[in-house]
Design an enzyme around this catalytic site. Structure first.
Site, PDB file in Angstrom:
ATOM      1  N   PHE A  63       4.278  10.280  12.980  1.00 27.00           N
ATOM      2  CA  PHE A  63       2.870  10.584  12.722  1.00 27.00           C
ATOM      3  C   PHE A  63       2.598  10.596  11.206  1.00 27.00           C
ATOM      4  O   PHE A  63       3.341  11.199  10.440  1.00 27.00           O
ATOM      5  CB  PHE A  63       2.503  11.947  13.329  1.00 27.00           C
ATOM      6  N   GLN A  64       1.538   9.938  10.817  1.00 23.95           N
ATOM      7  CA  GLN A  64       1.137   9.826   9.409  1.00 23.95           C
ATOM      8  C   GLN A  64       2.258   9.274   8.525  1.00 23.95           C
ATOM      9  O   GLN A  64       2.386   9.639   7.365  1.00 23.95           O
ATOM     10  CB  GLN A  64       0.627  11.168   8.855  1.00 23.95           C
TER      11      GLN A  64
ATOM     12  N   GLU B 143      -8.610  10.927  -1.611  1.00 20.20           N
ATOM     13  CA  GLU B 143      -7.481  10.725  -2.522  1.00 20.20           C
ATOM     14  C   GLU B 143      -7.754   9.672  -3.589  1.00 20.20           C
ATOM     15  O   GLU B 143      -7.197   9.735  -4.691  1.00 20.20           O
ATOM     16  CB  GLU B 143      -6.212  10.367  -1.736  1.00 20.20           C
TER      17      GLU B 143
ATOM     18  N   MET C 138     -24.397  -7.502 -10.316  1.00 22.38           N
ATOM     19  CA  MET C 138     -23.546  -8.550 -10.877  1.00 22.38           C
ATOM     20  C   MET C 138     -23.306  -9.650  -9.853  1.00 22.38           C
ATOM     21  O   MET C 138     -23.321 -10.833 -10.177  1.00 22.38           O
ATOM     22  CB  MET C 138     -22.205  -7.946 -11.332  1.00 22.38           C
TER      23      MET C 138
END
Lengths: 571, 167
Positions: free
Chosen positions: A120-121, A58, A481
């Site tokens: 859930f989730q 995502e 860096m």
């Protein structure tokens, strides 16, 4: 006479979401399905106008939407499911928020009956994304769905743009409601147009006309408002030199005689000299953050007049207290200023001559004599092939600053990078999103190997969606860096920056179905670029560069801009 | 307690779930301590918040602008230096022995306070007072134990009306 009522349009919440997107003119969605947004995905095939790009993580979706938005000026749209799906968006939302990029994220949430009960989730997505979005909505009633989506697009794209998240409970997606997309919005606390205040424009014109050593600095706001032409006209009309922030790169042609190129703690020497000696600084569409000012007390010490033009009222005086405030979109402000602008006093010539001398005294330079491939050689060749046309997307770190400093365009262009948040792993997905939005443009992705592997799984998306993106991997076998900072500012202790154990990038490319090349010597740069340009489809070039190459100029941490250090000469 | 660093912000906000969190979060982000915060609906889908913060003028000016930027915030005013009406409600439990009761009650009424509940010598008293009088009221109560105390924090309003906010 009674008007016939339009036929009521009863549909599921999922169809309301998708129909709302159609009404907003959305063409593409970057997303990932899961338990709590399956009702939307079930209906998605019935809405063929909406192209869906299936990402591999995502975070990639958020960065693709971000790159798409920056490349097209249209809001990027993201789908994710509840819990981990939505949480994976957070870094991408923060990246877009810091850089004022319009985005609408639509996330699935658990059923309204179990919200707040650790289902859930389930996670508190509203709470988690509150500080990294311009606004967010939890939708628990189907009748709120269309108005919330309408408001989300309005908020994302007006005023100072930014990401907006709409969290839609699964049962709301499944409920039936009437689709009635509102034209009018009631948002009593949000009136960005009323905030604009151009009353000081006359005063600004007067100050610009009398300044002897003026400098204009511009940021992302100029690109977001599309004010590049107005900026160029203003600079030429007044003879005032223009520097850009890292996010402002592309707003002003660097090949222009009035270009100071990039400002800030890794800016060009001549720009920093100009800022530190200016008697007037006009800052347009920028936040004047710590990367621009370095040590704030020592910033622009000779400036008698600070003018700040920004669309966001809360930026006025946040970091630097301006003498004159113009709260407006950069384009509107510059358009209002142009008819009043006039060439400055004769002494302006001396100022420009002085800047010319600084440009010769502090040119961009780099080491070429140590037998290693230098990143600047690679980028100079890439930019030659960009022909002031291509979209360049950079990741974060040395690769980003090199790509920014060696950017040389004869006209305004698009240099996309995560300037505010500094999100490693941004470049590949953002480049893919940019290519989705602008298939007509060549898209070059510049990344270090450290950032590249953070989101490398999105290489599959390039194949699946047939996205012709060329990756210029500046592989220095370390977190460059960080290594440079450790060397220069943290006692020379090289702690956990070694990246010699990495995949063979040509094999990685092959595994994902990409073509690739590897270059370790300067004389092979051209052939590799030839191959990349000749080969249709995505292509990765693994440039194995000098592992000790550093970014210059640089201002030591905690110091003022006057203390910038340059690459030691060896030629 | 009141120092010249304490500023009072008066907000009108949309009465939506989460708006309190947004306002508090914006202030918290700048590292500013909220001394008190009151909120209550004022009709028309709106609520008024009175926020007292421990911060200097410049800091609060910046925070007020950032709070004003929140979508659901309709108005923000720093009313510290304005002519304002400000009241705080104090409810307290004290143990007043029978012999001291008459004196206590007369001093209580001089503050405009009253007894709202009485049980076995334990009194629950309330007063609504300007914040600078609250401390005087509490010093009246302290000799009597002051075993429980609840304060609303100030609610405040400017004496004359505003045209509109600066947003």
């Amino acid at each position: 006479m009674i008007e016939a009522k339009p036929q009521t349009n009863v549909m599921t919440g999922a169809d309301i979401v998708l129909s709302s997107l159609e009404r907003e003119g959305v063409e593409v969605i970057f997303g990932y399905p899961g338990g709590a947004n399956l009702p939307i995905y079930q209906r998605l095939p019935e809405h063929p106008a909406l192209r869906h790009v299936l990402v591999r993580h995502e975070q990639g979706a958020a960065h693709m939407a971000d790159g798409y938005a920056r490349a097209t000026g249209k809001p990027g749209v993201v789908f994710a499911t509840s819990g981990p799906g939505a949480l994976n968006l957070v870094t991408g939302l923060a990246t877009a928020f810091m850089d004022s990029v319009p985005m609408v994220a639509i996330t699935g949430q658990v059923n309204t009956s179990v919200v707040g009960r650790d289902a859930f989730q389930e996670s508190d997505v509203i709470g988690c994304t509150l500080p990294v979005t311009k606004h967010n909505y939890l939708v628990t009633r189907v009748e709120d769905l269309a108005p919330c989506i309408r408001k989300a697009f309005h908020l994302a794209t007006t005023g100072r743009p930014g990401p907006v998240l709409v969290d839609v409970c699964k049962d709301v997606q499944q409920a039936s409601g009437i689709f009635d997309y509102p034209d009018e919005l009631t948002m009593p606390g949000y009136r960005p147009a009323l905030e604009a205040d151009l009353s000081a424009i006359g005063l600004v014109a007067g100050k610009l006309a009398e300044a002897e050593r003026p400098v204009i600095l511009v940021g992302h706001g100029v690109l977001l408002s599309g004010a590049e032409a107005e900026l160029l006209e203003l600079a030429e009309k007044t003879g005032i030199p223009v520097g850009t922030t890292l996010l402002g790169i592309g707003a002003f042609p660097t090949e222009h005689p009035l270009s100071l190129h990039m400002t800030g703690f890794m800016g060009t020497g001549w720009c920093l000299r100009a800022v530190q000696n200016a008697d007037l600084l006009m800052m347009v569409g920028m936040r004047v953050d710590d990367r621009v000012t370095a040590k704030l007390d020592e910033w622009a010490p000779r400036a008698e007049t600070f003018i700040h033009v920004d669309i966001d009222h809360s930026e006025m005086g946040k970091n630097v207290r301006p003498h004159i405030e113009v709260v407006a979109d950069a384009k509107r402000a510059l358009q209002a200023l142009l008819p009043l602008a006039e060439p400055g006093p004769a002494s302006r010539r001396t100022w420009l001559t002085q800047i010319e001398a600084w440009r010769e005294e502090h040119p961009l330079r780099y080491r070429r004599s140590n037998g290693h491939l230098q990143p600047q050689d690679v980028l100079l060749e890439m930019y030659r092939r960009c022909r002031s046309e291509a979209i360049v997307v950079a990741d974060v770190g040395q690769n980003q600053i090199w790509a920014a400093l060696w950017w040389r365009y004869r006209r305004p262009g698009l240099f996309i990078n995560s300037g505010g948040a500094g999100t490693m792993g941004f470049a590949l997905p953002a480049a893919l999103g940019a290519k989705v939005g602008r298939p007509d443009k060549a898209v070059w992705c510049v990344a270090g190997e450290g950032g590249f592997v953070m989101t490398a799984q999105e290489m599959s998306v390039a194949i699946e969606q047939n996205l012709d993106v060329k990756v210029v991997l500046l592989n220095n076998f370390s977190l460059g860096m960080v290594r440079q900072f450790q060397d220069d500012f943290y006692g020379g202790v090289r702690s956990h920056v070694d990246l010699r154990v990495m995949p063979d990038f040509m094999k990685l490319a092959e595994a994902y179905g990409w073509h690739s090349a590897r270059v370790a010597r300067a004389e092979d740069i051209g052939a590799a670029f030839d191959a990349a340009e000749r080969t249709p489809g995505p292509f990765l070039i693994d440039f194995q560069i000098d592992p000790e190459a550093n970014v210059y100029p640089i201002v030591p941490l905690g110091k003022g801009l006057d203390h910038f250090q340059e690459e030691p000469y060896d030629i | 307690m009141t120092s010249n660093r304490v500023r009072v912000l008066s907000l009108v906000v949309e009465d939506d779930p989460g708006v309190l969190e947004r306002v508090a979060s914006q202030i918290r982000r700048r590292g500013i301590n909220i001394q008190s915060l009151t909120v209550g609906p004022v009709g028309g889908g709106r609520s008024r918040m009175t926020v007292t913060v421990d911060a200097g003028h410049a800091e609060v000016d910046q925070v007020a602008k950032q709070v004003d930027k929140l979508i659901e915030v309709i108005e923000v005013h720093d009313i510290t230096d304005d002519p304002i009406v400000s009241r705080e409600l104090v409810v307290a439990r004290v143990d007043v022995p029978e012999h001291a009761r008459e004196t206590f009650l007369s001093r209580l009424s001089s503050f405009g306070g009253r007894v709202v509940d009485a049980l076995n010598g334990s009194l629950v008293v309330e007063v609504s007072a300007a914040p600078d009088q609250v401390e005087g009221f509490l010093s009246l109560l302290r000799p009597y134990g002051l075993s429980e105390l609840a304060r609303s924090g100030p609610v405040a309003m400017r004496k004359s009306a505003y045209g509109s906010s600066h947003k």
